[in-house]
Design a protein around this motif. Sequence first.
Motif, short mmCIF file in Angstrom:
data_model
loop_
_atom_site.label_atom_id
_atom_site.label_comp_id
_atom_site.label_asym_id
_atom_site.label_seq_id
_atom_site.Cartn_x
_atom_site.Cartn_y
_atom_site.Cartn_z
N ARG A 222 0.84 -1.22 0.00
CA ARG A 222 0.00 0.00 0.00
C ARG A 222 0.86 1.25 0.00
NH1 ARG A 222 -2.97 -1.46 4.81
NH2 ARG A 222 -2.75 0.72 5.39
N ILE A 223 1.91 1.27 0.83
CA ILE A 223 2.79 2.43 0.89
C ILE A 223 3.48 2.64 -0.45
CG2 ILE A 223 4.91 3.35 1.90
CD1 ILE A 223 4.02 2.03 4.57
N LEU A 224 4.06 1.59 -0.99
CA LEU A 224 4.79 1.71 -2.25
C LEU A 224 3.87 2.07 -3.41
CD1 LEU A 224 7.37 -1.19 -1.94
CD2 LEU A 224 7.75 1.26 -1.61
N ASN A 225 2.63 1.63 -3.36
CA ASN A 225 1.67 1.96 -4.40
C ASN A 225 1.26 3.43 -4.36
OD1 ASN A 225 -0.21 1.17 -6.57
ND2 ASN A 225 -1.77 1.64 -5.04
N ASP A 226 1.14 3.99 -3.17
CA ASP A 226 0.63 5.35 -3.01
C ASP A 226 1.70 6.43 -2.90
OD1 ASP A 226 -1.87 4.24 -3.04
OD2 ASP A 226 -2.15 4.28 -0.87
N ILE A 227 2.96 6.06 -2.86
CA ILE A 227 4.01 7.03 -2.60
C ILE A 227 4.31 7.87 -3.85
CG2 ILE A 227 6.04 5.65 -3.22
CD1 ILE A 227 7.25 6.55 -0.53
N THR A 228 4.52 9.16 -3.64
CA THR A 228 5.00 10.07 -4.68
C THR A 228 6.15 10.86 -4.08
OG1 THR A 228 3.43 11.80 -4.05
CG2 THR A 228 2.73 10.27 -5.78
N PHE A 229 6.87 11.59 -4.91
CA PHE A 229 8.05 12.31 -4.45
C PHE A 229 7.96 13.78 -4.81
CE2 PHE A 229 10.21 8.60 -3.07
CZ PHE A 229 9.73 7.60 -3.89
N GLU A 230 8.57 14.61 -3.94
CA GLU A 230 8.57 16.05 -4.13
C GLU A 230 9.96 16.59 -3.79
OE1 GLU A 230 5.66 19.48 -2.61
OE2 GLU A 230 6.61 18.35 -0.99
N ASN A 231 10.52 17.41 -4.71
CA ASN A 231 11.83 18.00 -4.45
C ASN A 231 11.71 19.00 -3.31
OD1 ASN A 231 13.85 20.40 -4.97
ND2 ASN A 231 14.77 18.51 -5.69
N ALA A 232 12.59 18.86 -2.31
CA ALA A 232 12.58 19.73 -1.15
C ALA A 232 13.91 20.45 -0.99
CB ALA A 232 12.26 18.93 0.11
N GLY A 233 14.67 20.60 -2.09
CA GLY A 233 15.88 21.37 -2.02
C GLY A 233 17.11 20.66 -2.54
N VAL A 234 18.22 21.37 -2.42
CA VAL A 234 19.51 20.88 -2.89
C VAL A 234 20.53 21.12 -1.79
CG1 VAL A 234 21.33 21.21 -4.62
CG2 VAL A 234 18.93 21.41 -5.30
#
Length: 171
Positions: free
Chosen positions: A117-129
């Motif tokens: 469930r976690i892996l199916n619903d996970i998305t990613f967002e850049n939060a800096g460098v």
Amino acid sequence: MTVPYKLQRKKNPQKPDEPGEWHATPKTGKPLKEKVMTRMATEDTTIADFELLGSAKVIARFLYNQTILGNRVRIPGLGTFRVSFGSEGVADITKFNTSMIRNVKIVFTMDSDLRARILNDITFENAGVDDNGVQYASLENYKRVMGLTPDSPSEPETPDEGGSGSDGSFG
């Protein structure tokens, strides 16, 4: 569920003179305090936050008692805990003793349904460098400070020593 990440340059130890490559690394925050966690977890349920806290402490005590006995502990819906270790080898079995046991660790294997469930619903967002210890609040800020545009090379000609101030980044 969006997981924040930051971009960080990592050098190849076999190629110390090269600048390295950019890798995404998880940007994790501090764990929630007990009261905040229990309130959030019990929201929209008939369970009181103090009941969840008490239950968690009972499970932790049970987990401790069972793992030190060498038992696997399965918590339904969460996963399984177990002790793992390695040891030095001996040619003569009579020469083995417990001081040869090494790398003792507790292994947690997440419940397969929860993991899926976690892996199916996970998305990613850049939060800096993070570049050489300088933190930039966003990839856009980093590109602007470094003079990178879609048509420019991926490495700036002369790196800026800045990285803090009114450009929106922080150090």
